[in-house]
Design a protein around this motif. Structure first.
Motif, mmCIF file in Angstrom:
data_model
loop_
_atom_site.group_PDB
_atom_site.id
_atom_site.type_symbol
_atom_site.label_atom_id
_atom_site.label_comp_id
_atom_site.label_asym_id
_atom_site.label_seq_id
_atom_site.Cartn_x
_atom_site.Cartn_y
_atom_site.Cartn_z
ATOM 1 N N UNK A 13 21.015 -5.601 32.533
ATOM 2 C CA UNK A 13 21.838 -6.813 32.400
ATOM 3 C C UNK A 13 21.090 -7.954 31.719
ATOM 4 N N UNK A 14 20.054 -8.472 32.394
ATOM 5 C CA UNK A 14 19.386 -9.687 31.919
ATOM 6 C C UNK A 14 18.649 -9.437 30.602
ATOM 7 N N UNK A 15 19.014 -10.211 29.590
ATOM 8 C CA UNK A 15 18.478 -10.151 28.230
ATOM 9 C C UNK A 15 18.798 -8.840 27.510
ATOM 10 N N UNK A 16 19.769 -8.109 28.039
ATOM 11 C CA UNK A 16 20.335 -6.946 27.363
ATOM 12 C C UNK A 16 21.815 -7.208 27.120
ATOM 13 N N UNK A 17 22.523 -7.594 28.178
ATOM 14 C CA UNK A 17 23.934 -7.977 28.076
ATOM 15 C C UNK A 17 24.135 -9.472 28.292
ATOM 16 N N UNK A 18 23.284 -10.072 29.114
ATOM 17 C CA UNK A 18 23.405 -11.478 29.492
ATOM 18 C C UNK A 18 22.190 -12.268 28.992
ATOM 19 N N UNK A 19 22.454 -13.386 28.350
ATOM 20 C CA UNK A 19 21.388 -14.243 27.822
ATOM 21 C C UNK A 19 20.905 -15.182 28.922
ATOM 22 N N UNK A 20 19.670 -14.974 29.366
ATOM 23 C CA UNK A 20 19.132 -15.751 30.484
ATOM 24 C C UNK A 20 18.351 -16.988 30.051
ATOM 25 N N UNK A 21 18.317 -17.269 28.753
ATOM 26 C CA UNK A 21 17.461 -18.349 28.242
ATOM 27 C C UNK A 21 17.699 -19.678 28.958
ATOM 28 N N UNK A 22 18.954 -19.990 29.268
ATOM 29 C CA UNK A 22 19.272 -21.295 29.889
ATOM 30 C C UNK A 22 18.716 -21.433 31.298
ATOM 31 N N UNK A 23 18.343 -20.330 31.953
ATOM 32 C CA UNK A 23 17.825 -20.425 33.317
ATOM 33 C C UNK A 23 16.346 -20.078 33.443
ATOM 34 N N UNK A 24 15.684 -19.852 32.324
ATOM 35 C CA UNK A 24 14.245 -19.552 32.344
ATOM 36 C C UNK A 24 13.434 -20.698 32.937
ATOM 37 N N UNK A 42 25.880 -16.581 36.729
ATOM 38 C CA UNK A 42 27.294 -16.564 36.336
ATOM 39 C C UNK A 42 27.580 -17.344 35.044
ATOM 40 N N UNK A 43 26.638 -18.189 34.643
ATOM 41 C CA UNK A 43 26.832 -19.013 33.444
ATOM 42 C C UNK A 43 26.136 -18.436 32.211
ATOM 43 N N UNK A 44 25.569 -17.226 32.339
ATOM 44 C CA UNK A 44 24.901 -16.596 31.200
ATOM 45 C C UNK A 44 25.897 -16.317 30.085
ATOM 46 N N UNK A 45 25.573 -16.711 28.850
ATOM 47 C CA UNK A 45 26.412 -16.279 27.737
ATOM 48 C C UNK A 45 26.172 -14.790 27.486
ATOM 49 N N UNK A 83 34.548 -10.779 33.475
ATOM 50 C CA UNK A 83 34.908 -11.955 32.671
ATOM 51 C C UNK A 83 34.583 -11.756 31.197
ATOM 52 N N UNK A 84 33.594 -10.914 30.914
ATOM 53 C CA UNK A 84 33.176 -10.701 29.525
ATOM 54 C C UNK A 84 33.666 -9.377 28.954
ATOM 55 N N UNK A 85 34.606 -8.758 29.663
ATOM 56 C CA UNK A 85 35.263 -7.569 29.145
ATOM 57 C C UNK A 85 34.377 -6.350 29.011
ATOM 58 N N UNK A 86 33.360 -6.263 29.852
ATOM 59 C CA UNK A 86 32.487 -5.082 29.808
ATOM 60 C C UNK A 86 33.134 -3.928 30.570
#
Length: 162
Positions: A13-24, A42-45, A83-86
């Motif tokens: 998930x993290x940094x594969x499907x979900x961008x975690x940069x905003x919470x680093x 939940x706010x990951x783009x 929410x992201x249609x996965x």
């Protein structure tokens, strides 16, 4: 071919499907604020490359998710994926108190899954997980479409947190 006969495509998930940069930022302080880090999930783009690959994989495979996130994050994770249609799929998560390195926990689950199903591919951003999975004979796609985080790498390997 039934769902139980289809090969598995396993996605991190993290940094594969979900961008975690905003919470680093929550991992860059001392002490690390793990509660805030996971509360931001939940706010990951979504990462377009990973999402597209998961959707494409679902055409031939059953998609399952293998994450180092702790079990307490399951409701947020299920909601985020929807929410992201996965593609719908089982989610394998770390027990809340499990601090083993991601490379150990993920390989353990991959081997368990491989006992009864073909694993077509593992898609993950963690180089150590990818290296160990390849050594064990799994086909790996390295998710290199997110900005890497040295703090997250330490968390995955030394602290067993994600």
């Amino acid at each position: 071919m039934t769902d139980n006969d289809r090969p598995l495509a396993v996605f991190d998930l993290d940094n594969t499907l979900a961008d975690t940069a905003h919470r680093q930022r929550f991992l860059e302080r001392k002490p690390r604020d793990w509660d805030a880090f996971f509360a931001g999930a939940p706010h990951d783009p979504p990462l377009a490359e990973g999402v597209a690959l998961a959707r494409e994989s679902a055409e031939e495979c059953e998609v399952v998710y293998l994450t180092g996130r702790p079990e307490r994050c399951r409701p947020d994770t299920v909601a985020w994926l929807a929410a992201h249609g996965l593609p719908e799929g089982r989610i394998w998560m770390r027990r809340d108190n499990d601090r083993r390195p991601a490379r150990r926990t993920k390989l353990e689950i991959l081997r368990r899954l491989a006992r009864t199903r073909e694993i077509r591919v593992l898609v993950d951003d963690d180089e150590l997980v990818c290296e160990d999975a390849e050594r064990a004979g799994f086909t790996v796609v390295r998710a290199r479409w997110a900005d890497g985080s040295s703090v997250l790498k330490v968390a995955q390997e030394r602290e067993g947190r994600t």
